[in-house]
Write an enzyme that holds these catalytic residues in place. Sequence first.
Site, mmCIF file in Angstrom:
data_model
loop_
_atom_site.group_PDB
_atom_site.id
_atom_site.type_symbol
_atom_site.label_atom_id
_atom_site.label_comp_id
_atom_site.label_asym_id
_atom_site.label_seq_id
_atom_site.Cartn_x
_atom_site.Cartn_y
_atom_site.Cartn_z
ATOM 1 N N ASP A 67 -11.361 -1.089 62.891
ATOM 2 C CA ASP A 67 -12.278 -1.775 63.898
ATOM 3 C C ASP A 67 -13.178 -3.033 63.142
ATOM 4 O O ASP A 67 -12.568 -3.218 61.996
ATOM 5 C CB ASP A 67 -13.301 -0.497 64.143
ATOM 6 C CG ASP A 67 -13.719 0.350 62.824
ATOM 7 O OD1 ASP A 67 -13.553 -0.179 61.608
ATOM 8 O OD2 ASP A 67 -14.606 1.293 63.096
ATOM 9 N N ASN A 136 -21.955 11.622 63.228
ATOM 10 C CA ASN A 136 -21.806 12.111 64.498
ATOM 11 C C ASN A 136 -20.352 12.430 64.991
ATOM 12 O O ASN A 136 -19.865 12.693 66.250
ATOM 13 C CB ASN A 136 -22.442 11.112 65.709
ATOM 14 C CG ASN A 136 -21.631 9.715 65.476
ATOM 15 O OD1 ASN A 136 -20.677 9.461 64.991
ATOM 16 N ND2 ASN A 136 -22.144 8.943 66.394
ATOM 17 N N HIS A 138 -17.623 10.492 64.709
ATOM 18 C CA HIS A 138 -16.861 9.360 65.228
ATOM 19 C C HIS A 138 -15.757 9.267 64.162
ATOM 20 O O HIS A 138 -15.707 9.370 62.917
ATOM 21 C CB HIS A 138 -17.592 8.244 65.452
ATOM 22 C CG HIS A 138 -18.233 7.204 64.527
ATOM 23 N ND1 HIS A 138 -19.132 6.613 64.708
ATOM 24 C CD2 HIS A 138 -17.711 7.351 63.067
ATOM 25 C CE1 HIS A 138 -19.234 5.753 63.402
ATOM 26 N NE2 HIS A 138 -18.565 6.188 62.679
ATOM 27 N N GLU A 143 -17.285 6.586 69.432
ATOM 28 C CA GLU A 143 -18.477 7.445 69.358
ATOM 29 C C GLU A 143 -18.402 8.813 70.378
ATOM 30 O O GLU A 143 -17.671 8.543 71.131
ATOM 31 C CB GLU A 143 -19.702 6.535 69.665
ATOM 32 C CG GLU A 143 -19.937 5.193 68.980
ATOM 33 C CD GLU A 143 -20.414 5.665 67.813
ATOM 34 O OE1 GLU A 143 -20.078 6.602 66.987
ATOM 35 O OE2 GLU A 143 -21.311 4.703 67.423
HETATM 36 P P1 PGA Z 1 -19.084 5.910 55.723
HETATM 37 O O1 PGA Z 1 -18.548 5.691 57.395
HETATM 38 O O2 PGA Z 1 -17.794 5.823 54.945
HETATM 39 O O3 PGA Z 1 -19.967 4.724 55.527
HETATM 40 O O4 PGA Z 1 -19.763 7.123 55.774
HETATM 41 C C1 PGA Z 1 -17.764 6.420 57.775
HETATM 42 C C2 PGA Z 1 -17.661 6.365 59.240
HETATM 43 O O5 PGA Z 1 -18.509 5.981 59.906
HETATM 44 O O6 PGA Z 1 -16.389 6.444 59.811
#
Ligand code: PGA
Length: 244
Positions: A67, A136, A138, A143
């Site tokens: 992404d 959450n 994702h 999302e």
């Molecule tokens: P993080 O993010 O590694 O910064 O916790 C993970 C994600 O949002 O996929």
Amino acid sequence: MRIVRAKDYEDMSRKAAAIIAAQVTLKPDCVLGLATGSTPIGTYKNLAAAYEAGDLDFSQVKTYNLDEYRGLPGDHDQSYRYFMNVNLFDHVNIDKANTHVPDGLMEDYEAACAEYDAAVAAAGHQDLQLLGIGNNGHIGFNEPGDAFVKGTHCVDLTESTIQANSRLFDSIDDVPRQAYTMGIGTIMAARSVLVIANGEVKAQAVHDMCYGPIAPSCQASILQLHPNCIVVADEAALSLCPAE
Ligand code: PGA
């Protein structure tokens, strides 16, 4: 789904790096799907150290990232292209021409997203897809919602993701509201998937990914259907999961 328990972040990072290193060793021209965020930083450090030690060769590896924030150029210090350069690509012998991150500035983004999927498919799909997981649930920036979206697409980030990512920006107002992300179909096409997670803040998401209903309210839950998915998580992230 296979769950590998790690003691802590360092242990998770070493184990994840060992799995990726095995992939690169077994297939030197493999295609890696890569992730950004705080979680993979230690994994990338271990991979860079293995390269430094002469144990890994990235010269034929191709990478496709999950992404990118919409509107950020690749040289912006919060862009995911910048993150990948600083945390991995600048430290190993990968050919940058073989590294791909969605372009945050793409103009005709529907065509550009379709081209990104076509490029992943033309490369033969990911041999291994590395994933973090959002608080959450994702994966990439897919999302929680009403559906699993198949291909690479543009998403509106949820308030919870904007909040979680604001720690990296000067102010929450600077966090982009949209991003481009590989879709769930593009992720599921990988031959193997490696999810890494650490910390109590991920415990609910990890539980729902592994044991919840398969539903788009937890996008990661679709990974229960993947034939070769490994989750490497520390004790805190696994604290809501049954002890095996
Ligand atoms: P993080 O993010 O590694 O910064 O916790 C993970 C994600 O949002 O996929």
